[in-house]
Enzyme design. Structure first.
Site, PDB file in Angstrom:
ATOM      1  N   ASP A   1      57.405  47.263  30.825  1.00 37.09           N
ATOM      2  CA  ASP A   1      56.867  48.598  31.044  1.00 37.09           C
ATOM      3  C   ASP A   1      55.341  48.453  31.095  1.00 37.09           C
ATOM      4  O   ASP A   1      54.813  47.409  30.721  1.00 37.09           O
ATOM      5  CB  ASP A   1      57.309  49.485  29.859  1.00 37.09           C
ATOM      6  CG  ASP A   1      56.763  50.894  29.965  1.00 37.09           C
ATOM      7  OD1 ASP A   1      56.714  51.425  31.079  1.00 37.09           O
ATOM      8  OD2 ASP A   1      56.389  51.462  28.924  1.00 37.09           O
TER       9      ASP A   1
ATOM     10  N   ARG B   1      56.718  54.687  39.625  1.00 41.53           N
ATOM     11  CA  ARG B   1      57.520  55.914  39.702  1.00 41.53           C
ATOM     12  C   ARG B   1      59.013  55.606  39.544  1.00 41.53           C
ATOM     13  O   ARG B   1      59.845  56.099  40.289  1.00 41.53           O
ATOM     14  CB  ARG B   1      57.245  56.649  41.017  1.00 41.53           C
ATOM     15  CG  ARG B   1      55.958  57.439  41.003  1.00 41.53           C
ATOM     16  CD  ARG B   1      56.068  58.645  40.110  1.00 41.53           C
ATOM     17  NE  ARG B   1      54.752  59.216  39.778  1.00 41.53           N
ATOM     18  CZ  ARG B   1      54.545  60.045  38.759  1.00 41.53           C
ATOM     19  NH1 ARG B   1      55.532  60.343  37.958  1.00 41.53           N
ATOM     20  NH2 ARG B   1      53.364  60.532  38.511  1.00 41.53           N
TER      21      ARG B   1
END
Length: 920
Positions: free
Chosen positions: A252, A632
């Protein structure tokens, strides 16, 4: 009863270890569930925390349906006649379309509902009290639609050992059949077959499971005790070896690679640029501008100044730097979705309405909340240069100037940021002058066509991006009252349409977005976590391919990928153009295929299209890239990418994240690592390993991953060797005595062999290390060898089988050749030689001696020697104490072990492993 007892012990060890893991999880869940929040905001709005849904830590402002706010009392809400139209359940957490219709008013009231009016399940109301209508429940909620079911994980090493155990089972059956065949199938041969199966059952290493489970528990304990990576927790003790086999690391961005703390770094006005060293100049310009304005107004802010109309046709006069700085700072202070929240001294938040009455806008009590940390950084910067946001509600905003004067602006419209338009805007009316201004800020790609022609914007955006700054272009446009009224009527009409609402609204807003005046370019830095760059560099050198999967914007993700050196400075990046159809995806994939050694940047929507039509082709191309950045991404997309990587490459994957939106990805990967960060503990609780900082990943993989895999591989093969050698001896013994199904060693000898006589030295292999930790950290390239799985393969297994057959044969034949008159001497000589051989073989396998290994060797030898006094039924004690016994045992042991020691020495000299070259 020996076998059932043995199996019961095996199960007991495994169940105990699983129970400890489960209890730890229960304790952590309890700790997190006990956290509470209590804050307040203005009426008609509330703040929510969405960190467990989209990974963003900042609070989001959510707005109530305005017509419900005009009701006299709370109870009236239940007596009105109204209904809600909502779109069907979908995965997208960033959008919602619906309408609210109140039927009992004349005429009926229609209001549009958007993402601003929703509270998704899984988010936390961080301020205010909320009454709402439930639209989606159960499986239809966004959070459930974006999560995947967890699965139990099995390590690759365990699967490999299972394969070898199956091979050993086939060998057991084959050997038993051969024995019965050589007997000539005489008498009740099937009974003999079963007896041989039981005699040779030691080929199946039942104690392997116990040794490995205890080994895994030991590795977990060592990881948690490592002072170089404090706070690390091992939650799943079944897969520490996986840390040594990883090829893909999926990470992440926000809160994992970055601290999620934004700092304002640069303001560019085209002709002049301000950095951290020259912020005081901006402050001076702001003070000057407001002191001039103040003197012009005669210090009277409440005087009813006649409304001035925007003179768009007035001749353009070149503005002074001071007024341009003032305009830029004012635009940044007004164009945002930030709300100031005031905390009282006692720590209880006060309602902003009461704060306004008291005018108690004291700086030390104020904190800012917004949907993005960038926004907060910009408003904190305007405060630092003298223009402070002191209050905001749904209809107005108040700024305090350096002289303490409070300016009020009426908030006429707000256009929130979306990933499609990549910009946000506000229309405000200055209460003192009645001027209406449309302010807009956004990404350079979106704003370059909206602002008036200039020759510096593109170049400066590129310069700032190379510095790793997140850039925003700020512009404004003055509106007359007539222009605004015309816009407002068209805008409200578009917002009520049920079909193509987004397109119609965008078209109306775009009518304003023309020839806007470019005010400035801002640069904000999202500071990287400590040690991110060297850690990523180390992982890349270790042969691990790193993919960044983030819910953030494309520009931001690209910036961080470059500043963190995920993508090296010399490398090109290919930004995959947005695609919506099969044809577009085909063309774009072909364009990408022509690029070589190029990092890929792709958005979640385009990725979805590519995977729908060209899954295999896309994965093949992406796997060749040195780095991949997916922006996204929804939580389910992250998990799907992990699953596809595992499926297409067959390699081991590791996912690392810190938010609730990373849980699906962490659970889908072979090995999940959670970081305890600002986004809570949901990821760290769901993960197999929990760490406190990203930089700890390096040591966790190259040191602990390496040693866990190497130790388990050695331990597993040695336990197999221990069973094979005694089965070989049994086979030789049966062959010599006319294939009789008679056991060679009986009762306690067999139990002792598998436990007290050899257990401690064999298990002490979990302390062995082939490379010192500092060497493993210095040369991460050594990690590449581990991914090839050479420490445990059919090749190494066959080598151990040959060693077992050779040693078992030598021990048994040696004892038979050297035994004199009585059979009891064969047992004594061969068994003693067997124990010594096992101890010497452990010594041969060890690469780095630990004092506990030496203790284990002498303890086992001591136990055996001490037990000889009690083994009268098996051994002739008088014979054991003779010189004959000693030299015969020594001779057999030397013949069984010396050739292996010689071979090991020669191999070390002629073909040394890569790590030994570094340590010599």
């Amino acid at each position: 009863m020996e076998v059932p007892l043995h199996q019961g012990f095996v199960l007991a060890v495994t169940i105990t270890r699983e129970a400890v893991d489960e209890f730890r999880r229960f304790q952590r869940d309890k700790e997190v569930n006990s956290q509470l929040y209590s804050k307040l905001t203005v009426r008609g709005s509330c703040f929510i925390r969405t960190d467990q849904l989209d990974g963003e830590t900042d609070w989001k402002l959510k707005v109530a349906v305005s017509c419900t706010q005009r009701l006299p009392a709370l109870g009236d809400l239940f007596s009105i006649s109204a209904y809600v139209y909502a779109q069907k359940p979908q995965l997208d957490i960033h959008s919602f379309e619906g309408t609210f219709t109140r039927e009992d008013s004349d005429p009926p009231i229609h209001e549009s509902l958007s993402i601003e009016n929703t509270l998704w399940a899984g988010t936390v109301v961080a301020s205010g009290t909320v009454i709402g209508v439930v639209i989606y429940t159960g499986k239809e909620t966004r959070s459930v639609m974006n999560t995947s079911n967890p699965k139990s994980k099995a390590g690759l090493l365990d699967l490999e050992l299972n394969q070898l155990t199956k091979a050993l089972f086939l060998a057991l059956v084959a050997l038993s059949v051969v024995m019965v065949t050589l007997q000539g199938f005489v008498g009740p041969w099937y009974r003999n077959l079963l007896r041989f199966l039981l005699l040779f059952s030691y080929i199946i290493p039942i104690s392997l499971r116990v040794n490995l489970d205890m080994g895994k528990a030991a590795y977990g304990w060592m990881i948690m005790r490592d002072e170089s990576i404090p706070g690390t927790v091992v939650r799943t003790s079944t897969i520490p070896e996986e840390l040594g086999r990883l090829v893909y690391l999926l990470t992440d961005k926000t809160g994992t690679l970055t601290q999620n703390e934004m700092v304002f770094k640069r303001l560019h006005l085209g002709t002049v640029s301000y950095g951290p060293d020259t912020m005081d100049e901006i402050q001076n310009h702001v003070v000057d501008s407001y002191s001039q304005t103040h003197s012009q107004l005669g210090g009277n802010t409440t005087s009813s100044t006649p409304p001035r109309k925007a003179q768009s046709s007035a001749p353009k006069v070149r503005k002074s730097v001071s007024s341009r700085v003032h305009e830029a700072v004012k635009a940044v202070a007004l164009c945002h979705n930030v709300t100031p929240v005031y905390e009282s001294r006692a720590g209880v938040a006060t309602d902003a309405e009461f704060a306004e009455v008291d005018q108690d806008f004291s700086d030390e009590n104020r904190t800012y909340q917004a949907s993005s940390p960038d926004e907060v950084a910009l408003v904190q910067w305007t405060e630092s240069v003298g223009l402070t946001l002191v209050n905001r509600d749904l209809t107005s905003m108040q700024l305090r100037t350096p002289s303490g004067q409070v300016l009020t602006y009426c908030l006429l419209q707000t256009f929130p940021f979306t990933s499609e338009i990549k910009r946000m805007g506000v229309i405000v009316r200055d209460e003192s002058t009645a001027e209406i201004t449309f302010y807009m800020k956004g990404a350079d790609t979106a704003m370059s066509t909206i602002v008036q022609y200039n020759d510096w914007l593109e170049e400066e955006c590129g310069n700032m991006a190379r510095e790793g700054l997140r850039t925003l272009v700020v512009a404004k446009k003055a509106l007359t009252e007539e222009q605004y009224q015309d816009f407002e009527s068209r805008y409200n009409q578009a917002r009520l349409s049920l079909h193509d609402r987004a397109l119609k609204v965008a078209a109306v807003v775009e009518s304003l977005e023309r020839e806007m005046e470019l005010l400035c370019l801002t640069g904000v830095e999202d500071q990287l976590q400590a040690g991110v760059r060297p850690t990523l560099e180390m992982l890349r050198n270790a042969g691990i391919k790193i993919w960044m999967l983030t819910g953030d914007k494309l520009e931001t993700a690209t910036c961080i990928a470059k500043s963190s050196h995920l993508v090296s400075r010399t490398q090109d990046t290919h930004v995959f153009r947005p695609v919506t159809s099969r044809g577009e995806a085909h063309l774009e994939l072909n364009a990408f295929r022509r690029k070589h050694d190029c990092a890929l940047v792709i958005s979640g929507d385009s990725l979805e299209v590519c995977l729908k039509y060209y899954e295999h082709e896309f994965m093949e191309l992406a796997c060749q890239c040195p780095a991949v950045v997916c922006c996204r991404c929804s939580p389910t997309q992250k998990a799907r990418i992990v699953s596809l990587l595992r499926q297409h490459t067959g390699r081991r994957t590791c996912a690392i994240g810190d938010g609730g939106n990373d849980v699906s990805m962490i659970q889908a990967a072979d090995c999940g690592i959670g970081i305890e960060g600002k986004e809570g503990r949901q990821a760290s609780l769901a993960a197999d390993f929990s760490i406190t900082q990203f930089r700890h990943v390096g040591r966790l993989l190259v040191v602990h991953g390496r040693s866990s895999y190497k130790r388990s591989a050695a331990l597993g093969q040695f336990v197999m060797h221990r069973g094979l050698i005694i089965s070989t001896m049994q086979a030789v013994f049966s062959s010599v005595f006319y294939f009789a199904s008679v056991p060679l060693y009986q009762g306690f000898l067999m139990v002792g062999y598998a436990t007290v006589y050899t257990m401690f030295p064999v298990f002490s292999l979990v302390l062995d290390e082939d490379v010192r930790p500092d060497t493993a950290m210095l040369y991460p390239e050594l990690y590449k060898d581990l991914t090839k799985g050479r420490s445990l393969s059919f090749k190494t297994f066959l080598v151990w089988v040959l060693i077992s057959v050779y040693q078992g044969g030598i021990l048994m034949y040696g004892a038979l050749v050297l035994f004199e008159s009585e059979f009891v001497h064969v047992v004594a000589i061969s068994f003693t030689a067997l124990i010594l051989t096992e101890l010497l073989m452990v010594a041969l396998t060890v690469r780095t001696w630990h004092w506990l290994m030496v203790v284990a060797q002498f303890l086992s030898l001591g136990c055996y020697v001490a037990s000889l006094a009690f083994l009268n039924e098996y051994f002739d004690v008088a014979f054991i104490t003779t010189v004959t016994f000693v030299w015969k045992v020594s001779a057999i042991t030397v013949v069984s072990c010396l050739p292996l020691y010689t071979l090991k020495f020669l191999r070390r000299k002629l073909s040394p492993p890569s790590y030994s070259k570094l340590t010599s």
